[in-house]
Design a protein around this motif. Structure first.
Motif, PDB file in Angstrom:
ATOM      1  N   ASN A 181       0.846  -1.188   0.000  1.00  0.00           N
ATOM      2  CA  ASN A 181       0.000   0.000   0.000  1.00  0.00           C
ATOM      3  C   ASN A 181       0.883   1.240   0.000  1.00  0.00           C
ATOM      4  O   ASN A 181       2.112   1.138   0.005  1.00  0.00           O
ATOM      5  CB  ASN A 181      -0.966   0.001   1.192  1.00  0.00           C
ATOM      6  N   CYS A 182       0.235   2.395   0.020  1.00  0.00           N
ATOM      7  CA  CYS A 182       0.970   3.657   0.098  1.00  0.00           C
ATOM      8  C   CYS A 182       0.029   4.739   0.607  1.00  0.00           C
ATOM      9  O   CYS A 182      -1.168   4.506   0.774  1.00  0.00           O
ATOM     10  CB  CYS A 182       1.560   4.036  -1.258  1.00  0.00           C
ATOM     11  N   TYR A 183       0.603   5.926   0.850  1.00  0.00           N
ATOM     12  CA  TYR A 183      -0.224   7.056   1.266  1.00  0.00           C
ATOM     13  C   TYR A 183      -0.844   7.710   0.026  1.00  0.00           C
ATOM     14  O   TYR A 183      -0.214   7.826  -1.026  1.00  0.00           O
ATOM     15  CB  TYR A 183       0.609   8.089   2.010  1.00  0.00           C
ATOM     16  N   ALA A 184      -2.078   8.145   0.204  1.00  0.00           N
ATOM     17  CA  ALA A 184      -2.774   8.779  -0.922  1.00  0.00           C
ATOM     18  C   ALA A 184      -2.180  10.144  -1.238  1.00  0.00           C
ATOM     19  O   ALA A 184      -2.117  10.556  -2.397  1.00  0.00           O
ATOM     20  CB  ALA A 184      -4.263   8.897  -0.614  1.00  0.00           C
TER      21      ALA A 184
ATOM     22  N   LEU B  53       4.303   7.613  -1.602  1.00  0.00           N
ATOM     23  CA  LEU B  53       3.116   8.396  -1.957  1.00  0.00           C
ATOM     24  C   LEU B  53       2.574   7.921  -3.285  1.00  0.00           C
ATOM     25  O   LEU B  53       3.324   7.541  -4.188  1.00  0.00           O
ATOM     26  CB  LEU B  53       3.454   9.890  -2.046  1.00  0.00           C
ATOM     27  N   ALA B  54       1.251   7.941  -3.405  1.00  0.00           N
ATOM     28  CA  ALA B  54       0.595   7.537  -4.646  1.00  0.00           C
ATOM     29  C   ALA B  54       0.798   8.601  -5.725  1.00  0.00           C
ATOM     30  O   ALA B  54       1.081   9.769  -5.442  1.00  0.00           O
ATOM     31  CB  ALA B  54      -0.891   7.325  -4.390  1.00  0.00           C
TER      32      ALA B  54
ATOM     33  N   LYS C 122      -7.932  10.991  -8.868  1.00  0.00           N
ATOM     34  CA  LYS C 122      -7.731   9.554  -8.973  1.00  0.00           C
ATOM     35  C   LYS C 122      -6.249   9.260  -8.694  1.00  0.00           C
ATOM     36  O   LYS C 122      -5.361   9.846  -9.306  1.00  0.00           O
ATOM     37  CB  LYS C 122      -8.093   9.087 -10.374  1.00  0.00           C
ATOM     38  N   CYS C 123      -6.005   8.328  -7.750  1.00  0.00           N
ATOM     39  CA  CYS C 123      -4.631   8.017  -7.344  1.00  0.00           C
ATOM     40  C   CYS C 123      -4.352   6.533  -7.527  1.00  0.00           C
ATOM     41  O   CYS C 123      -5.256   5.693  -7.476  1.00  0.00           O
ATOM     42  CB  CYS C 123      -4.409   8.401  -5.884  1.00  0.00           C
ATOM     43  N   ARG C 124      -3.072   6.266  -7.728  1.00  0.00           N
ATOM     44  CA  ARG C 124      -2.651   4.879  -7.909  1.00  0.00           C
ATOM     45  C   ARG C 124      -1.330   4.655  -7.184  1.00  0.00           C
ATOM     46  O   ARG C 124      -0.385   5.402  -7.324  1.00  0.00           O
ATOM     47  CB  ARG C 124      -2.498   4.555  -9.384  1.00  0.00           C
ATOM     48  N   CYS C 125      -1.304   3.570  -6.377  1.00  0.00           N
ATOM     49  CA  CYS C 125      -0.061   3.164  -5.700  1.00  0.00           C
ATOM     50  C   CYS C 125       0.827   2.398  -6.669  1.00  0.00           C
ATOM     51  O   CYS C 125       0.365   1.891  -7.691  1.00  0.00           O
ATOM     52  CB  CYS C 125      -0.387   2.248  -4.527  1.00  0.00           C
ATOM     53  N   HIS C 126       2.066   2.311  -6.329  1.00  0.00           N
ATOM     54  CA  HIS C 126       2.970   1.430  -7.055  1.00  0.00           C
ATOM     55  C   HIS C 126       2.546  -0.013  -6.841  1.00  0.00           C
ATOM     56  O   HIS C 126       1.777  -0.333  -5.927  1.00  0.00           O
ATOM     57  CB  HIS C 126       4.401   1.615  -6.537  1.00  0.00           C
ATOM     58  N   ASP C 127       3.077  -0.917  -7.649  1.00  0.00           N
ATOM     59  CA  ASP C 127       2.921  -2.342  -7.385  1.00  0.00           C
ATOM     60  C   ASP C 127       4.237  -3.031  -7.691  1.00  0.00           C
ATOM     61  O   ASP C 127       5.225  -2.391  -8.065  1.00  0.00           O
ATOM     62  CB  ASP C 127       1.762  -2.951  -8.174  1.00  0.00           C
ATOM     63  N   GLY C 128       4.279  -4.333  -7.564  1.00  0.00           N
ATOM     64  CA  GLY C 128       5.528  -5.065  -7.714  1.00  0.00           C
ATOM     65  C   GLY C 128       6.137  -4.980  -9.097  1.00  0.00           C
ATOM     66  O   GLY C 128       7.300  -5.300  -9.277  1.00  0.00           O
TER      67      GLY C 128
END
Length: 227
Positions: free
Chosen positions: A167-170, A208-209, A191-197
């Motif tokens: 997860n991450c901070y918005a 941060l997203a 609209k925000c998106r977190c990183h992923d693997g």
């Protein structure tokens, strides 16, 4: 006429016997040494005792000095102590001993003693070995940064884990946490998106997203959230 035997005068003592008698009368004992006469051995005096020739003894005043009683007197030599093992961690000094004794070899690490060759784990993140030189050498686990902002440390485990997944901070306020790998509408226009693997630079200090705001959008206007 009968012949009677004549009385002969006694022969004077032989000269060598007189010289021997004079030498015995003038014999003196060297100070600090023993002495010998016919039928007796030479002796030595030390430590308040008498020792005969051939006897060995240590001086009471110095347990490192050993002596032998000889015909010429006491012949002494000092003992050289051998080096203690490098891994000696318990040394004893006894009053009657010249050299110190090594009572135990091993490693001492943070107040605990370990045997040579022993592997031990002083903490969840450390693996140590007691080497032959008495030094404990340890490897410390290098934990990768957790892919979340709220990792949890579990007993018996070194590295933290993301109990709720990545997860991450918005935003920079860090009040809202959003899951990683999907887009989330944090309000009606953002609209925000977190990183992923699969993201490049996965969790390299970026907590941060990435957010995008809809143009000409007002948060007061109703908007359908999308994924």
């Amino acid at each position: 006429m009968a012949n009677f035997p004549r009385n002969e005068a006694a022969s004077p003592p032989a000269l060598p016997f007189l010289l021997l008698l004079l030498s015995l009368l003038s014999f003196s004992i060297p100070p600090g040494r023993g002495f010998s006469v016919a039928g007796q051995e030479r002796t030595c005096e030390a430590n308040g005792s008498v020792y005969y020739a051939g006897e060995w003894f240590f001086l009471d005043s110095d347990q490192c000095t050993q002596c032998e009683c000889t015909a010429e007197g006491s012949a002494c030599a000092r003992t050289e102590c051998t080096a203690l093992p490098a891994a000696c961690i318990h040394v004893s000094h006894y009053p009657t001993d010249c050299c110190p004794r090594c009572e135990r070899i091993g490693c001492e690490y943070r107040g605990e003693v370990h045997d040579l060759g022993q592997h031990f784990q002083p903490s969840e993140c450390e693996q140590c070995t007691c080497d032959s030189d008495g030094i404990a050498r340890c490897l410390v686990a290098d934990c990768a940064p957790p892919p979340c902002v709220n990792p949890v440390y579990h007993p018996g485990k070194c590295c933290p884990e993301c109990q709720d997944g990545p997860n991450c901070y918005a935003d920079a306020s860090r009040r809202r946490v959003i899951p990683a790998g999907e887009s989330v509408w944090v309000d009606s226009c953002t609209k925000c998106r977190c990183h992923d693997g699969q993201d490049a630079g996965y969790w390299e200090g970026n907590r941060l997203a990435t957010c995008a705001r809809v143009k000409n959008c007002s948060p007061e206007q109703p908007s359908v959230q999308q994924k």
